[in-house]
Design a protein around this motif. Structure first.
Motif, PDB file in Angstrom:
ATOM      1  N   VAL A   6       0.850  -1.204   0.000  1.00 53.47           N
ATOM      2  CA  VAL A   6       0.000   0.000   0.000  1.00 53.47           C
ATOM      3  C   VAL A   6       0.883   1.250   0.000  1.00 53.47           C
ATOM      4  N   ILE A   7       1.932   1.230   0.834  1.00 57.39           N
ATOM      5  CA  ILE A   7       2.840   2.396   0.881  1.00 57.39           C
ATOM      6  C   ILE A   7       3.554   2.551  -0.460  1.00 57.39           C
ATOM      7  N   GLY A  10       1.230   4.173  -2.713  1.00 57.01           N
ATOM      8  CA  GLY A  10       1.079   5.572  -2.305  1.00 57.01           C
ATOM      9  C   GLY A  10       2.233   6.432  -2.808  1.00 57.01           C
ATOM     10  N   ILE A  13       1.977   7.016  -6.464  1.00 58.30           N
ATOM     11  CA  ILE A  13       0.996   8.062  -6.792  1.00 58.30           C
ATOM     12  C   ILE A  13       1.690   9.425  -6.720  1.00 58.30           C
ATOM     13  N   SER A  83      -3.224  -4.763  -6.874  1.00 58.71           N
ATOM     14  CA  SER A  83      -2.080  -3.872  -6.608  1.00 58.71           C
ATOM     15  C   SER A  83      -1.212  -3.752  -7.850  1.00 58.71           C
TER      16      SER A  83
END
Lengths: 373, 182
Positions: A6-7, A10, A13, A83
């Motif tokens: 997830v990081i 992030g 992004i 993902s």
């Protein structure tokens, strides 16, 4: 582990938004108003806060490599399919910030397919009313790549519908598809997810293949697929394999050095091993012709992905550290805005620093092990 | 140093500066060096390469560049051949040059109709035509009006050299008129 993924997404992004700070001033407005607003805001920030932009870039790259290393060190490495799709999309939808090559691919395809001129005879600059000239570099040269690449570019050129933004995304989408093919080849040959993610999640691969859309991935897919087929027992597949490697030479000439390797290496494993060292050697020779470009690392990283981590783990970790140094080469340009002078010295410095650190850590570990035994 | 001497030195330095100051020079169109000549072992090879280049140069702009470069090459070849008294071979080379020049205007027209901005190419063709006319007039001055040509094992023929050169000049002058209208 899920948190690491997830990081990672992030940070990607943030990276994708950051790339819009490098949109060429002569590029027309992007197709979506949101992208145009993002462009205006980020360009202003990058242009007038170069130091901060360079720090942000360096931090992003180091974080990506840190998370990538964590993912590789953890036994359960598989990111969810969702993902992976998000990672690919973020790469494709980012702007090609650190290289103008994709615009060169676009304009060469236009010369060949729109203007129906031989791109090896007519330079893009000779079609003076071509609108893409204002944001394309090296347009005063004939086609720099082989005919196999020119033929392949028909597909993304057709999808572009004449819009430079759609063209950029189409070429990067093509690169993404080729990356997927490479990852499938790695998975199939090695039977290991680790090897597949070693390549697929390497930030250098994500930046230079997905974000910058370089065609080295096409050359390597052809070369690797050709090498795999060559060692098949069926003669026609073996011949097809050799032809694929020859085809890869007609994308970029670097894989010409693999032709003797194909015949010297008696097994597939030897092909991957010799192929790695051959492409690494060619990589280090390229500065004699021009410069050490980070995206050329895709050449030896492709082969490193097929090596067994049980035997070649130190070499693969060297590749990771070296990749980080290569990707940090963009930081001096972000800070200074030029490639020459201090920027060139800083570039050499960061390239050497990361593998240098790796060697220091490796030597320390060796000495520590020696002391304990 | 007396005031007068100072004035003289000043005037001399101004004069030197004016004389040696870089003047703007417009480089005229430059024809290529002569290539292999008939009789050379590699002449037929170079002709074959020229033919293959014709197929390689697809597209109007590529074809224009090819036609112009071949026309230049053949003009230079004809000039050398005329200088060496090889009149029949010279005329043959000149005819190839003429044919290639004649193909330029239709190619430029097609490129224009395809929406390509070819102003710079038009200028190159104009410059080339002017240079060709200059060279042809030089050749005309060196050649007799007509020659009784007696090749081996062939019948005599009268070669109207001035007429042939005038026709070639006419082709280039025609091109200059037509490209102005593009």
């Amino acid at each position: 582990m899920k948190r690491a993924h997830v990081i990672f997404i992030g940070i990607l992004i943030i990276f994708s938004i950051f790339t819009y700070g490098f949109v060429d001033t002569h590029m027309p407005s992007p197709p979506l108003p949101l992208l145009q607003s993002m462009r205006v805001a980020v360009v202003q920030w990058v242009l007038f806060h170069r130091a901060q932009a360079a720090v942000l870039y360096t931090s992003v790259i180091l974080c990506l490599f840190g998370l990538y290393s964590i993912v590789l060190r953890c036994k359960k490495t598989e990111p969810a399919r969702k993902s992976l799709i998000i990672i690919v999309l973020l790469g494709v939808l980012s702007y090609s910030a650190f290289s103008y090559d994709v615009f060169n691919y676009i304009i060469t395809a236009k010369v060949a397919y729109l203007y129906k001129e031989n791109p090896y005879v007519v330079m893009p600059v000779e079609i003076q009313n071509e609108p893409n000239l204002s944001f394309t570099r090296a347009s005063n040269k004939v086609a720099l790549y082989g005919p196999v690449w020119i033929l392949f570019t028909f597909l993304p050129h057709t999808l572009s519908l004449g819009n430079p933004w759609l063209a950029m995304y189409a070429f990067k989408l093509a690169a993404a598809l080729l990356l997927a093919v490479m990852v499938l080849l790695i998975r199939k040959e090695t039977g290991s997810s680790w090897n597949a993610y070693f390549f697929a999640l390497n930030p250098l691969v994500l930046v230079e293949v997905l974000s910058s859309g370089h065609n080295d991935i096409f050359m390597m897919v052809l070369a690797i697929a050709g090498g795999i087929l060559k060692y098949d027992k069926r003669r026609f597949l073996s011949v097809a394999g050799v032809l694929l490697v020859i085809a890869s030479v007609f994308v970029k000439g670097a894989t010409l050095t693999l032709l003797p390797v194909l015949f010297i290496a008696k097994t597939k494993d030897l092909f991957f091993r010799f192929g790695f060292w051959t492409m690494l050697a060619v990589f280090f020779i390229t500065p004699l012709r021009e410069e050490l470009y980070p995206w050329y690392a895709v050449w030896f990283l492709s082969f490193a992905s097929f090596l067994s981590p049980k035997k070649y783990r130190p070499l693969q970790w060297f590749c990771i550290w070296f990749s980080s140094g290569l990707l940090l080469r963009h930081a001096p340009y972000i800070y200074t805005g030029v490639y020459e002078g201090t920027s060139a010295l800083l570039r050499t410095g960061v390239t050497v620093l990361m593998p240098g650190l790796y060697f220091l850590i490796a030597i320390r570990k060796l000495l520590h092990r020696h002391a304990n035994s | 140093m007396s005031g007068q001497k100072r004035k003289i030195y000043f005037l001399i330095s101004v004069l030197i500066t004016v004389i040696t100051f870089p003047h703007q020079i417009k480089a005229s169109y430059v024809l290529p060096y002569p290539s292999f000549m008939p009789g050379n072992k590699l002449y037929s090879v170079s002709e074959m390469i020229d033919t293959m280049q014709g197929y390689w140069s697809w597209g109007n702009i590529a074809q224009t560049k090819y036609a112009l470069s071949l026309s230049d090459k053949k003009l230079v070849e004809s000039k050398i051949l005329f200088e060496y008294g090889q009149l029949a071979l010279g005329i043959r080379a000149l005819k190839v040059s003429d044919t290639r020049m004649e193909s330029l205007v239709p190619l430029l027209l097609d490129a224009g109709l395809e929406g390509k901005d070819i102003d710079y190419l038009v200028q190159i063709v104009k410059d080339a035509s002017v240079e060709h006319v200059r060279v042809l007039r030089e050749i005309r001055n060196e050649l007799p009006e007509s020659v009784n040509w007696s090749p081996e094992n062939e019948s005599n023929q009268v070669l109207s050299m001035h007429e042939i050169i005038d026709r070639s000049v006419g082709i280039r002058e025609n091109i200059l008129i037509k490209v102005d209208a593009l």
